[in-house]
Design an enzyme around this catalytic site. Structure first.
Site, PDB file in Angstrom:
ATOM      1  N   ASP A  33       0.430  -1.195  -0.187  1.00  0.00           N
ATOM      2  CA  ASP A  33       0.302  -0.097  -0.200  1.00  0.00           C
ATOM      3  C   ASP A  33       0.949   1.139  -0.145  1.00  0.00           C
ATOM      4  O   ASP A  33       0.671   2.142   0.879  1.00  0.00           O
ATOM      5  CB  ASP A  33      -1.473  -0.186   0.882  1.00  0.00           C
ATOM      6  CG  ASP A  33      -1.492  -1.263   2.028  1.00  0.00           C
ATOM      7  OD1 ASP A  33      -1.882  -1.811   0.683  1.00  0.00           O
ATOM      8  OD2 ASP A  33      -1.364  -1.817   2.382  1.00  0.00           O
ATOM      9  N   LYS A  36       1.899   2.402  -4.834  1.00  0.00           N
ATOM     10  CA  LYS A  36       2.910   1.990  -6.440  1.00  0.00           C
ATOM     11  C   LYS A  36       1.727   2.091  -7.809  1.00  0.00           C
ATOM     12  O   LYS A  36       2.287   2.665  -9.197  1.00  0.00           O
ATOM     13  CB  LYS A  36       3.075   0.185  -6.464  1.00  0.00           C
ATOM     14  CG  LYS A  36       3.949  -0.206  -5.007  1.00  0.00           C
ATOM     15  CD  LYS A  36       4.031  -0.940  -4.610  1.00  0.00           C
ATOM     16  CE  LYS A  36       2.341  -2.275  -4.648  1.00  0.00           C
ATOM     17  NZ  LYS A  36       3.174  -1.951  -3.166  1.00  0.00           N
ATOM     18  N   HIS A  61      -4.796  -1.708  -5.922  1.00  0.00           N
ATOM     19  CA  HIS A  61      -4.042  -0.171  -6.171  1.00  0.00           C
ATOM     20  C   HIS A  61      -5.209   0.518  -6.848  1.00  0.00           C
ATOM     21  O   HIS A  61      -5.816   0.239  -7.801  1.00  0.00           O
ATOM     22  CB  HIS A  61      -3.107  -0.523  -7.585  1.00  0.00           C
ATOM     23  CG  HIS A  61      -2.035  -1.545  -7.075  1.00  0.00           C
ATOM     24  ND1 HIS A  61      -1.080  -1.903  -8.642  1.00  0.00           N
ATOM     25  CD2 HIS A  61      -0.988  -1.895  -5.894  1.00  0.00           C
ATOM     26  CE1 HIS A  61      -0.060  -2.961  -7.432  1.00  0.00           C
ATOM     27  NE2 HIS A  61      -0.861  -2.988  -6.302  1.00  0.00           N
ATOM     28  N   ARG A 338      -5.304   0.113   8.586  1.00  0.00           N
ATOM     29  CA  ARG A 338      -4.189  -0.830   8.738  1.00  0.00           C
ATOM     30  C   ARG A 338      -3.496   0.071   9.709  1.00  0.00           C
ATOM     31  O   ARG A 338      -3.607   0.971  10.478  1.00  0.00           O
ATOM     32  CB  ARG A 338      -2.852   0.277   7.426  1.00  0.00           C
ATOM     33  CG  ARG A 338      -3.594  -0.448   6.160  1.00  0.00           C
ATOM     34  CD  ARG A 338      -3.120   0.725   4.973  1.00  0.00           C
ATOM     35  NE  ARG A 338      -3.889   0.436   4.117  1.00  0.00           N
ATOM     36  CZ  ARG A 338      -4.082   1.096   2.480  1.00  0.00           C
ATOM     37  NH1 ARG A 338      -3.335   2.499   2.104  1.00  0.00           N
ATOM     38  NH2 ARG A 338      -4.681   0.635   1.220  1.00  0.00           N
ATOM     39  N   ASP A 366       2.887  14.400   2.501  1.00  0.00           N
ATOM     40  CA  ASP A 366       2.445  15.626   2.937  1.00  0.00           C
ATOM     41  C   ASP A 366       1.509  14.846   4.525  1.00  0.00           C
ATOM     42  O   ASP A 366       0.896  15.926   5.019  1.00  0.00           O
ATOM     43  CB  ASP A 366       0.753  16.271   2.268  1.00  0.00           C
ATOM     44  CG  ASP A 366       0.399  15.001   1.820  1.00  0.00           C
ATOM     45  OD1 ASP A 366       1.277  14.079   1.048  1.00  0.00           O
ATOM     46  OD2 ASP A 366      -0.674  14.562   1.858  1.00  0.00           O
TER      47      ASP A 366
HETATM   48  P1  IMP Z   1      -3.095 -13.200   1.403  1.00  0.00           P
HETATM   49  O1  IMP Z   1      -1.663 -12.660   0.174  1.00  0.00           O
HETATM   50  O2  IMP Z   1      -4.454 -12.825   1.316  1.00  0.00           O
HETATM   51  O3  IMP Z   1      -2.661 -14.486   1.325  1.00  0.00           O
HETATM   52  O4  IMP Z   1      -2.321 -12.339   3.276  1.00  0.00           O
HETATM   53  C1  IMP Z   1      -1.262 -12.274   3.547  1.00  0.00           C
HETATM   54  C2  IMP Z   1      -0.653 -11.277   4.451  1.00  0.00           C
HETATM   55  O5  IMP Z   1      -0.152  -9.983   2.774  1.00  0.00           O
HETATM   56  C3  IMP Z   1      -2.037 -10.538   5.053  1.00  0.00           C
HETATM   57  O6  IMP Z   1      -1.380  -9.449   6.183  1.00  0.00           O
HETATM   58  C4  IMP Z   1      -2.441  -9.408   4.229  1.00  0.00           C
HETATM   59  O7  IMP Z   1      -2.983  -8.478   4.812  1.00  0.00           O
HETATM   60  C5  IMP Z   1      -1.178  -8.950   3.405  1.00  0.00           C
HETATM   61  N1  IMP Z   1      -1.314  -8.584   2.240  1.00  0.00           N
HETATM   62  C6  IMP Z   1      -1.389  -9.085   1.158  1.00  0.00           C
HETATM   63  N2  IMP Z   1      -1.523  -8.392  -0.057  1.00  0.00           N
HETATM   64  C7  IMP Z   1      -0.995  -7.027   0.141  1.00  0.00           C
HETATM   65  C8  IMP Z   1      -1.289  -5.804   0.087  1.00  0.00           C
HETATM   66  O8  IMP Z   1      -1.300  -5.306  -0.935  1.00  0.00           O
HETATM   67  N3  IMP Z   1      -1.008  -4.833   0.640  1.00  0.00           N
HETATM   68  C9  IMP Z   1      -0.677  -5.248   1.782  1.00  0.00           C
HETATM   69  N4  IMP Z   1      -0.876  -6.162   2.205  1.00  0.00           N
HETATM   70  C10 IMP Z   1      -1.223  -7.120   2.194  1.00  0.00           C
END
Ligand code: IMP
Length: 459
Positions: A33, A36, A61, A338, A366
């Site tokens: 997050d 990107k 995204h 988050r 910011d």
């Molecule tokens: P999964 O990818 O759904 O198996 O989740 C595994 C871990 O990666 C968890 O803690 C999710 O919150 C985190 N996660 C997966 N994709 C993202 C993302 O794009 N942004 C932030 N956290 C992510």
């Protein structure tokens, strides 16, 4: 003796076409997050293609165009630029329903179907993967009776999009469905019925009494239909990409999730199931390593994390809440708040090195405006010892206590800055501090969500 004769009509010696723009990776240096999507959207017009190489619909995204936020999960973030080929590489796991929804969303918005190519080798996220994801999380959250470890909830906090089980089936091989299979309805039915049976037998005991068995024939019919709708987009993306770079055009690789969630190099086991760093690019696209010529490491001016796992610089106080509200730090995919914290340079030094970052994009600067002081973690203390290296997994990281350096805060409306000189002096010093600490220049500094609210260095 053999004499080599060179035929007179021999083809020209192979040359080494070099694109004017180097092929570039945009990758997250933290826990995801980082913004990107915005960086890709900004850079995309210079490239022949934008390519996703890992992850699935767990990624979120958002691209903000003229004040309107567009959330994408599977679609490469360059999709809003006409003339740029969007590619979903073999390393991605695809939920066809999500992808088709995004195709429809973009078609409605722009009036034409996206220029999208989807790898026939990419694996499909099937209904049982999402069920299995949820079951595993529930099991991990509930300690077995007689488990005396006292650890309690060990769940990962996944997005429940079926990502882990889909990648696991890819590694298991036999029960997996790939995009190419969806286009062969005759064999698809037998294949899906076989997998559904296997999943019913393996998941029923784990799920317990409420388990609703999968109807293989119905799922096969549904996925054959989804396959038909996807057919115009499915191709051998490996050859497509080799054709693009062979013609001297550069490609932009879009990392999903982020480096600290990388299955090999992240905070294992609190990671996702793919290779999110630049090291995943060759395997997830079929393009050899030499095509990763420039790497933009994307980072926030602070840290966030969603889901479980250690987070040494986490702020569980009013400052953390302030960052969450100002930065709108709620998940694009799940809406979860988050976890927020100060910048962690131990982690960032590691991910900068691992990815081979040649430049930085510092996002959401910011958000920090108005804070009286800003802390930055420069080292950890683990078991009374000062540690400069990022630990190999979650267990030692959970013991790390951050060693902070305190910097003066800055104030003012950063969102109107278009050059570094427009920034308040304190904000400029913060950017320079990060550049020095990581040994890489900031190429992009983002001061707001819109495309226009961006400082691009060296332009
Ligand atoms: P999964 O990818 O759904 O198996 O989740 C595994 C871990 O990666 C968890 O803690 C999710 O919150 C985190 N996660 C997966 N994709 C993202 C993302 O794009 N942004 C932030 N956290 C992510």
């Amino acid at each position: 003796m053999t004499t080599l004769s060179i035929p007179s009509a021999s083809p020209a010696r192979p040359s080494n076409p070099r694109a004017a723009e180097p092929s570039t990776a945009v990758v997250g240096l933290q826990w995801g997050d980082e913004g990107k999507g915005k960086v890709i959207d900004l850079l995309a017009p210079r490239y022949g293609a934008v390519v996703r190489y890992n992850g699935g619909a767990n990624a979120g995204h958002s691209v903000v165009i003229e004040g309107k936020r567009h959330a994408l999960h599977l679609m490469p973030s360059g999709v809003f630029h006409p003339g740029v080929q969007s590619v979903i590489g073999n390393g991605v796991v695809i939920d066809p329903e999500v992808l088709l929804r995004e195709i429809d969303q973009i078609t409605t918005l722009t009036g034409t179907a996206p220029a999208l190519a989807v790898s026939d080798r990419a694996h499909v996220v099937m209904p049982w993967h999402k069920v299995e994801d949820a079951i595993r999380e529930t099991l991990l959250a509930t300690p077995a009776s007689g488990d005396g470890s006292g650890e309690g909830d060990r769940s990962i906090g996944t997005t429940k999009r079926g990502i882990g089980p889909a990648y696991a089936d890819k590694a298991h091989r036999a029960p997996a469905v790939r995009v190419g299979d969806l286009l062969r309805p005759a064999s698809l039915r037998t294949k899906i019925e076989r997998v559904a049976d296997l999943k019913n037998r393996s998941l029923a005991p784990l799920a317990g009494p409420g388990f609703a068995p999968f109807d293989g024939a119905a799922i096969a019919a549904q996925y054959a239909h989804l396959g038909e709708r996807l057919r115009p987009f499915v191709t051998d993306t490996l050859h497509l990409l080799h054709g693009i770079v062979g013609a001297g055009r550069a490609v932009l690789f879009e990392g999903a999730n982020a480096t600290l969630l990388d299955v090999d190099h992240g905070t294992f086991p609190f990671v996702t199931s793919s290779s999110c760093s630049t090291l995943g690019i060759p395997v997830g696209t079929g393009l050899p390593c030499r095509h990763v010529q420039r790497v933009v490491g994307v980072m926030k001016a602070y840290s966030t994390r969603v889901g479980g796992g250690p987070f040494p610089t986490e702020l569980k106080d009013a400052t953390g809440d302030r960052i969450r509200e100002r930065g709108r730090e709620y998940g694009t995919t799940t809406g979860r708040p988050r976890r927020c914290g100060w910048l962690d340079l131990v982690a960032l030094r590691y991910t900068t090195m691992l990815n081979g970052a040649t430049g930085l994009a510092i996002m959401l600067l910011d958000v920090l405006a108005g804070l009286p002081e800003i802390k930055v973690c420069t080292a950890y203390e683990i078991g009374g010892e000062r540690v400069d290296r990022f630990p190999p997994d979650a267990e030692p990281l959970a013991l790390a206590r951050p060693v902070f350096e305190t910097l003066a805060g800055f104030d003012g409306d950063l969102t109107v800055a278009r050059t570094l000189a427009d920034l308040p002096a304190g904000a400029r010093r913060y950017v320079e501090f990060i550049e020095r600490a990581l040994g890489v220049p900031a190429e992009v500094v983002s001061v707001g969500p819109d495309r226009a609210q961006t400082i691009v260095q060296g332009e």
